[in-house]
Structure formats: structure tokens, C-alpha cells
Design an enzyme around this catalytic site. Structure first.
Site, PDB file in Angstrom:
ATOM      1  N   HIS A  33       0.860  -1.184   0.000  1.00 42.84           N
ATOM      2  CA  HIS A  33       0.000   0.000   0.000  1.00 42.84           C
ATOM      3  C   HIS A  33       0.897   1.235   0.000  1.00 42.84           C
ATOM      4  O   HIS A  33       2.135   1.104  -0.060  1.00 42.84           O
ATOM      5  CB  HIS A  33      -0.952  -0.038   1.204  1.00 42.84           C
ATOM      6  CG  HIS A  33      -0.267  -0.263   2.526  1.00 42.84           C
ATOM      7  ND1 HIS A  33       0.648   0.612   3.037  1.00 42.84           N
ATOM      8  CD2 HIS A  33      -0.343  -1.294   3.418  1.00 42.84           C
ATOM      9  CE1 HIS A  33       1.088   0.160   4.200  1.00 42.84           C
ATOM     10  NE2 HIS A  33       0.509  -1.001   4.447  1.00 42.84           N
ATOM     11  N   HIS A  46       4.052   1.278   2.181  1.00 42.62           N
ATOM     12  CA  HIS A  46       5.211   0.587   1.602  1.00 42.62           C
ATOM     13  C   HIS A  46       5.822   1.422   0.474  1.00 42.62           C
ATOM     14  O   HIS A  46       7.041   1.520   0.352  1.00 42.62           O
ATOM     15  CB  HIS A  46       4.799  -0.771   1.015  1.00 42.62           C
ATOM     16  CG  HIS A  46       4.226  -1.738   1.999  1.00 42.62           C
ATOM     17  ND1 HIS A  46       2.897  -2.092   1.997  1.00 42.62           N
ATOM     18  CD2 HIS A  46       4.803  -2.446   3.010  1.00 42.62           C
ATOM     19  CE1 HIS A  46       2.677  -2.977   2.947  1.00 42.62           C
ATOM     20  NE2 HIS A  46       3.809  -3.206   3.592  1.00 42.62           N
ATOM     21  N   GLY A  52       9.469   1.385   8.319  1.00 44.09           N
ATOM     22  CA  GLY A  52       8.464   2.389   8.660  1.00 44.09           C
ATOM     23  C   GLY A  52       8.368   2.596  10.165  1.00 44.09           C
ATOM     24  O   GLY A  52       8.453   1.646  10.950  1.00 44.09           O
ATOM     25  N   GLN A  53       8.141   3.859  10.553  1.00 41.90           N
ATOM     26  CA  GLN A  53       7.894   4.171  11.967  1.00 41.90           C
ATOM     27  C   GLN A  53       6.593   3.526  12.440  1.00 41.90           C
ATOM     28  O   GLN A  53       6.369   3.362  13.636  1.00 41.90           O
ATOM     29  CB  GLN A  53       7.814   5.689  12.143  1.00 41.90           C
ATOM     30  CG  GLN A  53       7.701   6.127  13.601  1.00 41.90           C
ATOM     31  CD  GLN A  53       7.056   7.482  13.744  1.00 41.90           C
ATOM     32  OE1 GLN A  53       7.394   8.409  12.997  1.00 41.90           O
ATOM     33  NE2 GLN A  53       6.142   7.632  14.681  1.00 41.90           N
ATOM     34  N   LYS A  54       5.740   3.132  11.495  1.00 40.54           N
ATOM     35  CA  LYS A  54       4.481   2.447  11.834  1.00 40.54           C
ATOM     36  C   LYS A  54       4.746   1.309  12.821  1.00 40.54           C
ATOM     37  O   LYS A  54       3.997   1.095  13.762  1.00 40.54           O
ATOM     38  CB  LYS A  54       3.852   1.917  10.538  1.00 40.54           C
ATOM     39  CG  LYS A  54       2.755   0.910  10.718  1.00 40.54           C
ATOM     40  CD  LYS A  54       1.485   1.608  11.120  1.00 40.54           C
ATOM     41  CE  LYS A  54       0.284   0.705  11.279  1.00 40.54           C
ATOM     42  NZ  LYS A  54       0.457  -0.713  11.301  1.00 40.54           N
ATOM     43  N   GLN A  68       9.667  -2.362  16.200  1.00 32.51           N
ATOM     44  CA  GLN A  68      10.482  -3.139  15.252  1.00 32.51           C
ATOM     45  C   GLN A  68      11.723  -2.356  14.806  1.00 32.51           C
ATOM     46  O   GLN A  68      12.830  -2.901  14.787  1.00 32.51           O
ATOM     47  CB  GLN A  68       9.617  -3.488  14.036  1.00 32.51           C
ATOM     48  CG  GLN A  68      10.368  -4.114  12.877  1.00 32.51           C
ATOM     49  CD  GLN A  68       9.411  -4.595  11.799  1.00 32.51           C
ATOM     50  OE1 GLN A  68       8.819  -5.655  11.926  1.00 32.51           O
ATOM     51  NE2 GLN A  68       9.263  -3.832  10.742  1.00 32.51           N
ATOM     52  N   SER A  70      -2.245  -0.045   6.750  1.00 33.65           N
ATOM     53  CA  SER A  70      -1.732  -1.349   7.168  1.00 33.65           C
ATOM     54  C   SER A  70      -2.339  -2.413   6.262  1.00 33.65           C
ATOM     55  O   SER A  70      -3.504  -2.282   5.847  1.00 33.65           O
ATOM     56  CB  SER A  70      -2.147  -1.624   8.619  1.00 33.65           C
ATOM     57  OG  SER A  70      -2.056  -3.009   8.900  1.00 33.65           O
ATOM     58  N   SER A  71      -1.566  -3.442   5.973  1.00 35.18           N
ATOM     59  CA  SER A  71      -2.109  -4.539   5.158  1.00 35.18           C
ATOM     60  C   SER A  71      -3.295  -5.175   5.877  1.00 35.18           C
ATOM     61  O   SER A  71      -4.189  -5.719   5.240  1.00 35.18           O
ATOM     62  CB  SER A  71      -1.030  -5.589   4.902  1.00 35.18           C
ATOM     63  OG  SER A  71       0.102  -4.979   4.324  1.00 35.18           O
ATOM     64  N   ARG A  72      -3.317  -5.107   7.206  1.00 33.56           N
ATOM     65  CA  ARG A  72      -4.395  -5.735   7.971  1.00 33.56           C
ATOM     66  C   ARG A  72      -5.690  -4.907   7.938  1.00 33.56           C
ATOM     67  O   ARG A  72      -6.728  -5.401   8.354  1.00 33.56           O
ATOM     68  CB  ARG A  72      -3.957  -5.991   9.418  1.00 33.56           C
ATOM     69  CG  ARG A  72      -2.907  -7.100   9.515  1.00 33.56           C
ATOM     70  CD  ARG A  72      -2.643  -7.532  10.941  1.00 33.56           C
ATOM     71  NE  ARG A  72      -1.839  -8.742  11.003  1.00 33.56           N
ATOM     72  CZ  ARG A  72      -0.515  -8.775  11.169  1.00 33.56           C
ATOM     73  NH1 ARG A  72       0.165  -7.650  11.276  1.00 33.56           N
ATOM     74  NH2 ARG A  72       0.129  -9.932  11.207  1.00 33.56           N
TER      75      ARG A  72
END
Ligand code: AMP
Length: 282
Positions: A31, A34, A150-152, A156, A188-190
Site C-alpha cells: 500500500h 510501503h 516504517g515508523q508504523k 520493530q 496497514s495490510s491488515r
């Protein structure tokens, strides 16, 4: 160019001696979030590799590994449009050799307990071992000069930076800001799992973070007081997993927030576990 095999990737990579190479690790279902990493990589590097790999060892037994969206054809098309040089999409067997996936049989990279025993690591036990293991493998396969995160996924990035420092991995980690929908919802992919009603309920995450930042800007620094401001937003549609205000670089707890603080939230909405975060300073 779409490659599935490590040897093929290595042989193309060898031809790029002297050029700067950027890696954007993803699990696909690409998305705009990314794509922002890919654009930054294109600006920074001569050559860009995007990995698309749904990493089985970072999912817990009751998590969504099987139903995680897999859209490789579309992902490859999007990458081509962005001028990505290689999409690297290995199979789990290619990455892990087809054996049993467990730390009885595989070498894992285990980040320090202090960094994993909080936030997402608390409910997703072993998740960051899986993340660090696959990220280090990708670094060893691709040998990038730069890698884009990503800071998202704020915990991580902190953990990956720590791994790179502690293990002297010769790569520079570039962190990119969170891309949001106009509504404020972090991409988010989710988000694909959310119903229309769920998408509205999910706005609570960014609303809580924005409000904490507003209160901080108005002079409230007491972390407990800032966290308490969230409760006015939550309804029975929201299953809050955590809301923390920590140091953005070290993930240490603070009694009072300052310009190095980050507010982080995880909340289940419509049966979907969502995360978001916001820096309080700047
Ligand atoms: P994933 O495919 O979810 O593993 O994400 C791959 C990379 O994209 C990670 O570094 C994520 O932090 C980053 N990413 C995911 N969503 C966003 C977003 N909304 N904004 C910026 N980066 C993102």
C-alpha cells in the site's frame, strides 16, 4: 525483475559492485505506506530491492499467517511502476530449508529481553526473534547499504537498529514516517480485514494519539495523566491491548513525557489487531 531464488539474487547483486543498494523488506500486500519506503529508497540508492516474504517464524500459532493477504502479481506491478530493480519473493523453503521451523533446529537471532518484553512483544511472544532472524538473513542475502523501515512498526525499528549496532551489521537503517489515510487511520495490510463499521471504530487509535499529543503540547507531561485521556475515546467496540508513552530511542518508561517521547497503542477492533504511534515532540 521478479526473483524467487537466493542464488539468482546473489548473482545479480554481484554485478552491482560499486553501486549503492537499498533494501525494503515487506510482507507484500503493498500500500502507499510501503510505496513511501520504496520512493525514499529510490531517492537514496542506485539500486533498489523489495523483498516480499510472509515470514512464518514471526507469526504465533494463533495468528493470521495462513490468511495474511498474498498479492504478489499486484505487488510486482506496483514495484515495477516505482522503478524497483528486483522484487525478491522467496518461498519459506527457500529461506528456511524445508525443515521444521523451530529454535530447536534453526539458528535464531534473539533481541534483548528489555526491548521485547513490552508493547507488541508482550502478547506476541517470539515475534521479534522471528523478525530479527529474517531481517538479518535478508541483510546477509542482499548485502544492502541502506534498509528502509516504517515508523508504523516503531518497536520493530528500534529493535532492528539495536541488532545492527550490537552485531556490527554493515547497513544503515533509514526510518520513514507513518503514511495515513485522510481519516487519520494508519495504512496497514491488515486494514483489509476491517468492515466499513470497523474502519470507523479504528479511527480511535489515531484520535487517542492526537489527543495525547495535543495535551502534551498544552503542557501536560505526567505520563499517567496523558494515558488517562484515552479512556474518553474507548467504547465496547475497542479492546485496548496497550497504551504506553516511552522514550522513542530506548523504549524506556518515563514518569514525565518530553520531546523524545513516543505514544504507542495496540487495540483490537472488529477482531483485527491494529497498532499506531506518534512522536510527542516535533
Ligand atoms: P509489512 O509488510 O507490514 O511487514 O511492512 C513492511 C514495512 O512497511 C515495515 O517497515 C513497516 O513499518 C512499513 N509500513 C507499513 N505500514 C506503513 C505505513 N502506514 N507508513 C509507513 N510505513 C509503513
Amino acid at each position: 525483475m521478479l526473483l524467487h531464488k537466493i542464488d539468482e539474487l546473489r548473482s545479480v547483486r554481484r554485478e552491482w559492485a560499486g553501486l549503492s543498494v537499498g533494501l525494503v523488506p515487506t510482507m507484500g500486500a503493498l500500500h502507499e505506506g510501503h510505496l513511501s519506503l520504496i520512493k525514499k529508497a529510490k531517492e537514496t540508492c542506485d539500486k533498489v530491492i523489495v523483498s516480499v516474504f510472509v515470514n512464518p517464524i514471526q507469526f504465533g500459532p494463533s495468528e493470521d499467517y495462513d490468511k495474511y493477504p498474498r498479492t504478489l502479481d499486484r505487488d510486482t506491478e506496483l514495484c515495477q511502476k516505482e522503478g524497483v530493480d528486483i522484487v525478491f519473493a522467496p518461498s519459506p523453503d527457500e529461506m528456511y530449508g524445508g525443515g521444521r521451523l523451530s529454535n530447536d533446529t534453526l539458528t535464531y537471532v534473539c533481541p534483548p529481553f528489555f526491548y521485547v518484553n513490552k508493547l507488541c512483544g508482550k502478547s506476541r511472544v517470539g515475534h521479534f526473534d522471528g523478525v530479527c532472524t529474517v531481517v538479518l538473513k535478508l541483510f546477509n542475502i542482499v548485502q544492502p547499504d541502506y534498509a528502509f523501515f516504517g515508523q508504523k512498526d516503531a518497536q520493530q525499528v528500534v529493535i532492528v537498529k539495536k541488532m545492527v549496532k550490537d552485531l556490527n551489521v554493515p547497513v544503515e537503517i533509514i526510518q520513514c514516517p507513518i503514511v495515513r489515510e485522510e481519516s487519520g487511520l494508519a495504512l496497514s495490510s491488515r486494514n483489509k480485514y476491517l468492515s466499513e463499521a470497523g474502519k470507523k471504530d479504528a479511527l480511535v487509535l489515531s484520535a487517542i494519539l492526537n489527543n495525547i499529543k495535543l495535551c502534551y503540547n498544552r503542557g501536560i507531561t505526567d505520563v499517567s495523566a496523558l494515558k488517562e485521556t484515552a479512556y474518553g475515546f474507548l467504547t465496547d467496540k475497542h479492546d485496548l491491548e496497550y497504551l504506553e508513552i516511552l522514550d522513542k530511542n530506548t523504549l524506556e518508561e518515563k514518569k514525565n513525557a518530553d520531546n523524545d517521547s513516543i505514544a504507542l497503542i495496540a487495540c483490537r477492533v472488529d477482531g483485527v489487531r491494529l497498532i499506531d504511534n506518534m512522536y510527542l515532540g516535533g
